[in-house]
Design a protein around this motif. Structure first.
Motif, PDB file in Angstrom:
ATOM      1  N   PRO A 116      -9.655  -9.607  10.145  1.00  0.00           N
ATOM      2  CA  PRO A 116     -10.446  -8.374  10.060  1.00  0.00           C
ATOM      3  C   PRO A 116     -11.220  -8.106  11.346  1.00  0.00           C
ATOM      4  CG  PRO A 116     -11.523 -10.114   8.852  1.00  0.00           C
ATOM      5  CD  PRO A 116     -10.219 -10.684   9.313  1.00  0.00           C
ATOM      6  N   GLU A 117     -10.480  -7.749  12.409  1.00  0.00           N
ATOM      7  CA  GLU A 117     -11.076  -7.497  13.717  1.00  0.00           C
ATOM      8  C   GLU A 117     -11.015  -6.003  14.010  1.00  0.00           C
ATOM      9  OE1 GLU A 117      -8.571  -9.805  16.184  1.00  0.00           O
ATOM     10  OE2 GLU A 117      -9.370 -11.744  15.508  1.00  0.00           O
ATOM     11  N   ASP A 118     -12.108  -5.426  14.405  1.00  0.00           N
ATOM     12  CA  ASP A 118     -12.158  -4.004  14.694  1.00  0.00           C
ATOM     13  C   ASP A 118     -11.203  -3.656  15.836  1.00  0.00           C
ATOM     14  OD1 ASP A 118     -13.195  -1.373  14.322  1.00  0.00           O
ATOM     15  OD2 ASP A 118     -14.348  -1.626  16.159  1.00  0.00           O
ATOM     16  N   GLY A 119     -10.349  -2.669  15.597  1.00  0.00           N
ATOM     17  CA  GLY A 119      -9.415  -2.217  16.620  1.00  0.00           C
ATOM     18  C   GLY A 119      -8.109  -2.986  16.669  1.00  0.00           C
ATOM     19  N   ARG A 120      -7.930  -3.965  15.798  1.00  0.00           N
ATOM     20  CA  ARG A 120      -6.702  -4.754  15.827  1.00  0.00           C
ATOM     21  C   ARG A 120      -5.524  -3.907  15.336  1.00  0.00           C
ATOM     22  NH1 ARG A 120      -5.306 -10.167  15.933  1.00  0.00           N
ATOM     23  NH2 ARG A 120      -3.268 -10.641  15.028  1.00  0.00           N
ATOM     24  N   GLU A 121      -4.476  -3.802  16.139  1.00  0.00           N
ATOM     25  CA  GLU A 121      -3.288  -3.060  15.760  1.00  0.00           C
ATOM     26  C   GLU A 121      -2.274  -3.999  15.112  1.00  0.00           C
ATOM     27  OE1 GLU A 121      -1.616  -0.698  18.828  1.00  0.00           O
ATOM     28  OE2 GLU A 121      -3.416   0.519  19.115  1.00  0.00           O
ATOM     29  N   PHE A 122      -1.489  -3.440  14.198  1.00  0.00           N
ATOM     30  CA  PHE A 122      -0.490  -4.262  13.516  1.00  0.00           C
ATOM     31  C   PHE A 122       0.755  -3.421  13.249  1.00  0.00           C
ATOM     32  CE2 PHE A 122      -3.485  -2.542  10.401  1.00  0.00           C
ATOM     33  CZ  PHE A 122      -2.638  -1.873   9.528  1.00  0.00           C
ATOM     34  N   PRO A 123       1.912  -4.084  13.153  1.00  0.00           N
ATOM     35  CA  PRO A 123       3.157  -3.339  12.918  1.00  0.00           C
ATOM     36  C   PRO A 123       3.282  -2.885  11.481  1.00  0.00           C
ATOM     37  CG  PRO A 123       3.597  -5.694  12.976  1.00  0.00           C
ATOM     38  CD  PRO A 123       2.141  -5.530  13.337  1.00  0.00           C
ATOM     39  N   GLN A 124       3.862  -1.712  11.321  1.00  0.00           N
ATOM     40  CA  GLN A 124       4.327  -1.212  10.034  1.00  0.00           C
ATOM     41  C   GLN A 124       5.819  -0.970  10.187  1.00  0.00           C
ATOM     42  OE1 GLN A 124       1.325   1.965  10.159  1.00  0.00           O
ATOM     43  NE2 GLN A 124       0.559   1.223   8.194  1.00  0.00           N
ATOM     44  N   ILE A 125       6.450  -0.332   9.221  1.00  0.00           N
ATOM     45  CA  ILE A 125       7.867  -0.047   9.376  1.00  0.00           C
ATOM     46  C   ILE A 125       8.031   0.915  10.546  1.00  0.00           C
ATOM     47  CG2 ILE A 125       9.897   0.958   8.291  1.00  0.00           C
ATOM     48  CD1 ILE A 125       8.825  -0.025   5.620  1.00  0.00           C
ATOM     49  N   ALA A 126       8.796   0.499  11.544  1.00  0.00           N
ATOM     50  CA  ALA A 126       8.932   1.250  12.799  1.00  0.00           C
ATOM     51  C   ALA A 126       9.365   2.687  12.523  1.00  0.00           C
ATOM     52  CB  ALA A 126       9.935   0.557  13.699  1.00  0.00           C
ATOM     53  N   PRO A 127       8.815   3.627  13.292  1.00  0.00           N
ATOM     54  CA  PRO A 127       7.971   3.437  14.478  1.00  0.00           C
ATOM     55  C   PRO A 127       6.466   3.420  14.190  1.00  0.00           C
ATOM     56  CG  PRO A 127       8.583   5.739  14.296  1.00  0.00           C
ATOM     57  CD  PRO A 127       9.214   5.043  13.121  1.00  0.00           C
ATOM     58  N   ALA A 128       6.073   3.383  12.921  1.00  0.00           N
ATOM     59  CA  ALA A 128       4.658   3.457  12.574  1.00  0.00           C
ATOM     60  C   ALA A 128       3.917   2.173  12.959  1.00  0.00           C
ATOM     61  CB  ALA A 128       4.496   3.711  11.077  1.00  0.00           C
ATOM     62  N   ARG A 129       2.646   2.329  13.315  1.00  0.00           N
ATOM     63  CA  ARG A 129       1.754   1.207  13.567  1.00  0.00           C
ATOM     64  C   ARG A 129       0.414   1.511  12.908  1.00  0.00           C
ATOM     65  NH1 ARG A 129       3.195  -2.619  16.995  1.00  0.00           N
ATOM     66  NH2 ARG A 129       1.041  -3.261  17.350  1.00  0.00           N
ATOM     67  N   GLY A 130      -0.310   0.449  12.576  1.00  0.00           N
ATOM     68  CA  GLY A 130      -1.612   0.619  11.964  1.00  0.00           C
ATOM     69  C   GLY A 130      -2.698   0.001  12.822  1.00  0.00           C
ATOM     70  N   LYS A 131      -3.935   0.316  12.501  1.00  0.00           N
ATOM     71  CA  LYS A 131      -5.069  -0.254  13.235  1.00  0.00           C
ATOM     72  C   LYS A 131      -6.226  -0.489  12.276  1.00  0.00           C
ATOM     73  CE  LYS A 131      -7.445   2.234  16.234  1.00  0.00           C
ATOM     74  NZ  LYS A 131      -7.831   2.929  17.494  1.00  0.00           N
ATOM     75  N   LEU A 132      -6.826  -1.669  12.367  1.00  0.00           N
ATOM     76  CA  LEU A 132      -7.976  -1.992  11.533  1.00  0.00           C
ATOM     77  C   LEU A 132      -9.253  -1.452  12.161  1.00  0.00           C
ATOM     78  CD1 LEU A 132      -7.342  -5.719  10.500  1.00  0.00           C
ATOM     79  CD2 LEU A 132      -7.218  -3.699   9.045  1.00  0.00           C
ATOM     80  N   GLU A 133     -10.093  -0.880  11.335  1.00  0.00           N
ATOM     81  CA  GLU A 133     -11.423  -0.466  11.767  1.00  0.00           C
ATOM     82  C   GLU A 133     -12.441  -1.191  10.891  1.00  0.00           C
ATOM     83  OE1 GLU A 133     -11.861   3.726  11.639  1.00  0.00           O
ATOM     84  OE2 GLU A 133     -10.490   4.107  13.303  1.00  0.00           O
ATOM     85  N   CYS A 134     -13.270  -1.994  11.493  1.00  0.00           N
ATOM     86  CA  CYS A 134     -14.299  -2.728  10.756  1.00  0.00           C
ATOM     87  C   CYS A 134     -15.644  -2.056  11.003  1.00  0.00           C
ATOM     88  CB  CYS A 134     -14.324  -4.193  11.181  1.00  0.00           C
ATOM     89  SG  CYS A 134     -12.802  -5.068  10.767  1.00  0.00           S
ATOM     90  N   PHE A 139       0.862  -1.180   0.000  1.00  0.00           N
ATOM     91  CA  PHE A 139       0.000   0.000   0.000  1.00  0.00           C
ATOM     92  C   PHE A 139       0.893   1.222   0.000  1.00  0.00           C
ATOM     93  CE2 PHE A 139      -2.484   3.327   2.184  1.00  0.00           C
ATOM     94  CZ  PHE A 139      -3.545   3.419   1.297  1.00  0.00           C
ATOM     95  N   CYS A 140       1.322   1.618  -1.196  1.00  0.00           N
ATOM     96  CA  CYS A 140       2.181   2.780  -1.362  1.00  0.00           C
ATOM     97  C   CYS A 140       3.400   2.683  -0.435  1.00  0.00           C
ATOM     98  CB  CYS A 140       1.382   4.054  -1.130  1.00  0.00           C
ATOM     99  SG  CYS A 140       2.112   5.531  -1.849  1.00  0.00           S
ATOM    100  N   SER A 141       3.665   3.699   0.360  1.00  0.00           N
ATOM    101  CA  SER A 141       4.841   3.668   1.227  1.00  0.00           C
ATOM    102  C   SER A 141       4.526   3.114   2.602  1.00  0.00           C
ATOM    103  CB  SER A 141       5.414   5.082   1.380  1.00  0.00           C
ATOM    104  OG  SER A 141       4.469   5.942   1.995  1.00  0.00           O
ATOM    105  N   ASN A 142       3.297   2.667   2.804  1.00  0.00           N
ATOM    106  CA  ASN A 142       2.913   2.184   4.123  1.00  0.00           C
ATOM    107  C   ASN A 142       2.096   0.913   3.961  1.00  0.00           C
ATOM    108  OD1 ASN A 142       2.814   2.299   6.933  1.00  0.00           O
ATOM    109  ND2 ASN A 142       2.379   4.490   6.919  1.00  0.00           N
ATOM    110  N   GLY A 143       1.553   0.429   5.040  1.00  0.00           N
ATOM    111  CA  GLY A 143       0.736  -0.771   4.964  1.00  0.00           C
ATOM    112  C   GLY A 143       1.194  -1.820   5.948  1.00  0.00           C
ATOM    113  N   PRO A 144       0.418  -2.878   6.103  1.00  0.00           N
ATOM    114  CA  PRO A 144       0.742  -3.926   7.071  1.00  0.00           C
ATOM    115  C   PRO A 144       1.917  -4.779   6.617  1.00  0.00           C
ATOM    116  CG  PRO A 144      -1.182  -4.553   5.803  1.00  0.00           C
ATOM    117  CD  PRO A 144      -0.851  -3.138   5.401  1.00  0.00           C
ATOM    118  N   LEU A 145       2.644  -5.306   7.575  1.00  0.00           N
ATOM    119  CA  LEU A 145       3.772  -6.195   7.290  1.00  0.00           C
ATOM    120  C   LEU A 145       3.384  -7.652   7.439  1.00  0.00           C
ATOM    121  CD1 LEU A 145       6.639  -4.291   9.163  1.00  0.00           C
ATOM    122  CD2 LEU A 145       5.819  -3.984   6.820  1.00  0.00           C
TER     123      LEU A 145
END
Length: 217
Positions: free
Chosen positions: A103-121, A92-98
């Motif tokens: 697909p759980e609402d609120g689930r956090e996941f690592p990206q390239i540090a220090p960034a983190r992502g979170k799923l919203e369902c 996903f361009c320069s970012n995205g999940p690793l």
């Protein structure tokens, strides 16, 4: 993610300035060292996963910017493993999940540090059906898929059409972890490592840009 770049060069530096989603064309382009944007890379990954007998379907997505969502201009995959679904988005361009993520609402996941992502369902405000938690399905041979790509590669308003982009993920050879990004975007080359980003070259002409592609990528 470390070996296949995210890039839009074929829309700027080819005779045809179009993209093919044919399996043989994607195989030739990506495995030989080029990359592509999300629809190319996730479509190619579909072929890889299906050859390994993973059940999956592709979905179209809208990209949100500042609370507003654009048209159908992203693609990712939903893969089922042991009766459980996972969101799989290899680029996903320069970012995205690793990693794949349920697909759980609120689930956090690592990206390239220090960034983190979170799923919203949840349903998007623009949807008239509040129960629509996942975008509509389509297979790679259905018209919707090709329509999305046609718009993405031909519309003058599309980012990839008016901006040259090439992104390579930086891999730590010692640890095997993804630690940063090297980005060429329009008229500059930028390096991001950790939380630090710096412009390492400004590109004043098209010839400088071509030279930078050879030099850095």
């Amino acid at each position: 993610m470390a070996r296949v770049p995210f890039e839009s060069l074929s829309l700027h530096y080819s005779m045809h300035r179009t993209l093919s989603f044919g399996p043989d064309d994607l195989l030739s382009k990506i495995v030989k060292g080029s990359g592509g944007y999300c629809m190319e890379l996730n479509t190619f990954f579909v072929s890889v996963l299906r050859s390994l007998n993973y059940p999956l379907f592709s979905v179209g997505g809208r990209v949100g910017m500042g609370g507003a969502y654009g048209g159908w201009n992203h693609q990712l995959n939903i893969v089922t493993i042991d009766c459980r679904r996972y969101v799989v988005d290899v680029r996903f361009c320069s970012n995205g999940p690793l990693q794949p993520n349920p697909p759980e609402d609120g689930r956090e996941f690592p990206q390239i540090a220090p960034a983190r992502g979170k799923l919203e369902c949840k349903a998007l405000p623009i949807h008239t059906d509040a129960s629509q938690l996942l975008p509509c399905r389509f297979r790679s041979d259905e018209p919707h898929h090709h329509e999305m790509n046609l718009t993405s590669m031909t519309s003058p308003r599309n980012f990839f059409v008016y901006a040259v982009m090439y992104i390579r993920t930086i891999l730590d050879d010692r640890t095997g972890k993804l630690i940063g990004l090297l980005i060429l975007l329009r008229d500059y080359v930028k390096r991001q490592l950790g939380g630090h980003a710096e412009i390492i070259e400004n590109l004043e002409t098209k010839a400088w840009r071509v030279a930078a592609l050879r030099k850095w990528f």
